[in-house]
Design a protein around this motif. Structure first.
Motif, PDB file in Angstrom:
ATOM      1  N   HIS A   1       0.840  -1.201   0.000  1.00 49.48           N
ATOM      2  CA  HIS A   1       0.000   0.000   0.000  1.00 49.48           C
ATOM      3  C   HIS A   1       0.879   1.256   0.000  1.00 49.48           C
ATOM      4  O   HIS A   1       0.707   2.156  -0.822  1.00 49.48           O
ATOM      5  CB  HIS A   1      -0.919   0.017   1.219  1.00 49.48           C
ATOM      6  N   PHE A   2       1.836   1.321   0.914  1.00 51.13           N
ATOM      7  CA  PHE A   2       2.676   2.504   1.025  1.00 51.13           C
ATOM      8  C   PHE A   2       3.607   2.656  -0.178  1.00 51.13           C
ATOM      9  O   PHE A   2       3.868   3.769  -0.622  1.00 51.13           O
ATOM     10  CB  PHE A   2       3.445   2.493   2.343  1.00 51.13           C
ATOM     11  N   ARG A   3       4.070   1.548  -0.741  1.00 55.21           N
ATOM     12  CA  ARG A   3       4.911   1.609  -1.949  1.00 55.21           C
ATOM     13  C   ARG A   3       4.140   2.148  -3.155  1.00 55.21           C
ATOM     14  O   ARG A   3       4.625   3.003  -3.889  1.00 55.21           O
ATOM     15  CB  ARG A   3       5.457   0.220  -2.296  1.00 55.21           C
ATOM     16  N   VAL A   4       2.930   1.620  -3.366  1.00 57.30           N
ATOM     17  CA  VAL A   4       2.118   2.052  -4.506  1.00 57.30           C
ATOM     18  C   VAL A   4       1.707   3.519  -4.325  1.00 57.30           C
ATOM     19  O   VAL A   4       1.751   4.306  -5.279  1.00 57.30           O
ATOM     20  CB  VAL A   4       0.885   1.139  -4.695  1.00 57.30           C
ATOM     21  N   LEU A   5       1.347   3.896  -3.119  1.00 54.91           N
ATOM     22  CA  LEU A   5       1.000   5.284  -2.826  1.00 54.91           C
ATOM     23  C   LEU A   5       2.168   6.203  -3.184  1.00 54.91           C
ATOM     24  O   LEU A   5       1.999   7.214  -3.865  1.00 54.91           O
ATOM     25  CB  LEU A   5       0.637   5.412  -1.350  1.00 54.91           C
ATOM     26  N   GLU A   6       3.362   5.829  -2.781  1.00 54.44           N
ATOM     27  CA  GLU A   6       4.552   6.632  -3.082  1.00 54.44           C
ATOM     28  C   GLU A   6       4.845   6.669  -4.588  1.00 54.44           C
ATOM     29  O   GLU A   6       5.215   7.713  -5.129  1.00 54.44           O
ATOM     30  CB  GLU A   6       5.765   6.088  -2.332  1.00 54.44           C
ATOM     31  N   ALA A   7       4.663   5.542  -5.267  1.00 51.73           N
ATOM     32  CA  ALA A   7       4.956   5.476  -6.706  1.00 51.73           C
ATOM     33  C   ALA A   7       4.081   6.426  -7.527  1.00 51.73           C
ATOM     34  O   ALA A   7       4.478   6.852  -8.611  1.00 51.73           O
ATOM     35  CB  ALA A   7       4.773   4.044  -7.216  1.00 51.73           C
ATOM     36  N   HIS A   8       2.902   6.776  -7.013  1.00 50.83           N
ATOM     37  CA  HIS A   8       1.976   7.627  -7.749  1.00 50.83           C
ATOM     38  C   HIS A   8       2.054   9.095  -7.327  1.00 50.83           C
ATOM     39  O   HIS A   8       1.241   9.909  -7.770  1.00 50.83           O
ATOM     40  CB  HIS A   8       0.544   7.094  -7.602  1.00 50.83           C
ATOM     41  N   HIS A   9       3.011   9.410  -6.465  1.00 50.25           N
ATOM     42  CA  HIS A   9       3.174  10.777  -5.988  1.00 50.25           C
ATOM     43  C   HIS A   9       4.631  11.198  -6.076  1.00 50.25           C
ATOM     44  O   HIS A   9       5.519  10.353  -6.186  1.00 50.25           O
ATOM     45  CB  HIS A   9       2.675  10.902  -4.544  1.00 50.25           C
ATOM     46  N   VAL A  10       4.866  12.495  -5.975  1.00 49.30           N
ATOM     47  CA  VAL A  10       6.220  13.046  -5.968  1.00 49.30           C
ATOM     48  C   VAL A  10       6.604  13.240  -4.500  1.00 49.30           C
ATOM     49  O   VAL A  10       6.143  14.193  -3.854  1.00 49.30           O
ATOM     50  CB  VAL A  10       6.278  14.392  -6.731  1.00 49.30           C
ATOM     51  N   PRO A  11       7.437  12.331  -3.941  1.00 49.62           N
ATOM     52  CA  PRO A  11       7.747  12.403  -2.511  1.00 49.62           C
ATOM     53  C   PRO A  11       8.335  13.757  -2.072  1.00 49.62           C
ATOM     54  O   PRO A  11       8.050  14.233  -0.979  1.00 49.62           O
ATOM     55  CB  PRO A  11       8.753  11.272  -2.294  1.00 49.62           C
ATOM     56  N   GLU A  12       9.127  14.377  -2.927  1.00 52.90           N
ATOM     57  CA  GLU A  12       9.756  15.648  -2.579  1.00 52.90           C
ATOM     58  C   GLU A  12       8.728  16.776  -2.402  1.00 52.90           C
ATOM     59  O   GLU A  12       9.036  17.808  -1.799  1.00 52.90           O
ATOM     60  CB  GLU A  12      10.765  16.072  -3.656  1.00 52.90           C
ATOM     61  N   LEU A  13       7.542  16.592  -2.943  1.00 53.19           N
ATOM     62  CA  LEU A  13       6.496  17.613  -2.855  1.00 53.19           C
ATOM     63  C   LEU A  13       5.418  17.263  -1.829  1.00 53.19           C
ATOM     64  O   LEU A  13       4.389  17.932  -1.747  1.00 53.19           O
ATOM     65  CB  LEU A  13       5.852  17.832  -4.233  1.00 53.19           C
ATOM     66  N   ASN A  14       5.649  16.232  -1.039  1.00 52.54           N
ATOM     67  CA  ASN A  14       4.689  15.824  -0.016  1.00 52.54           C
ATOM     68  C   ASN A  14       4.707  16.843   1.118  1.00 52.54           C
ATOM     69  O   ASN A  14       5.739  17.068   1.739  1.00 52.54           O
ATOM     70  CB  ASN A  14       5.040  14.425   0.511  1.00 52.54           C
ATOM     71  N   GLY A  15       3.567  17.441   1.362  1.00 48.92           N
ATOM     72  CA  GLY A  15       3.443  18.386   2.466  1.00 48.92           C
ATOM     73  C   GLY A  15       2.419  17.941   3.489  1.00 48.92           C
ATOM     74  O   GLY A  15       1.863  18.762   4.212  1.00 48.92           O
TER      75      GLY A  15
END
Length: 144
Positions: free
Chosen positions: A64-78
């Motif tokens: 779940h956490f891997r797929v969530l991260e793969a679909h987002h830009v981690p550097e822009l997570n606020g």
């Protein structure tokens, strides 16, 4: 403070730390098997949001956490946590998701509430409530 409350608060803090650090396997290690897993989505899920599906094992939680991260830009997570409320084995985490979809570049925000239950140091319940329409809209044109 009751020992149960202290253990719950510590487990929740550790989960949030591991999620923030991108430690997917470490976060999953904090979950019991099976875990009572629920996200605020229809049972059939949503094709544009592939991390939304039933989960019950640690391996599925890590996925779940891997797929969530793969679909987002981690550097822009606020994403931020405003408050953690603990009552015995139960905790509620309140905050705001602030993410950017990787495929479309669409930024989105959503308030969230996360209900956790901790028993014997492991998370037995993970129910998250968010603005699913906003998330789906941001991901509608996105692909990893």
């Amino acid at each position: 403070m009751r020992q149960e409350t202290k253990d719950t608060r510590g487990t929740v803090r550790e989960l949030l730390r591991r999620i923030a650090e991108g430690d997917h396997d470490g976060a999953a290690d904090l979950f019991a098997e099976p875990v009572d897993w629920r996200l605020s989505w229809p049972e059939e899920g949503c094709p544009q949001v592939p991390w939304i599906r039933p989960r019950s094992s640690r391996a599925e939680v890590a996925d779940h956490f891997r797929v969530l991260e793969a679909h987002h830009v981690p550097e822009l997570n606020g994403t931020s946590v405003d408050r953690v409320l603990v009552d015995g084995a139960d905790a509620v985490v309140l905050g705001e998701i602030a993410q950017t979809a990787r495929g479309s570049g669409t930024a989105y925000r959503s308030p969230f509430a996360l209900h956790l239950t901790v028993e014997d140091g492991l998370i037995t319940r993970y129910h998250i409530y968010e603005d699913s329409l906003t998330v789906a809209g941001a991901l509608a044109t996105a692909s990893p």
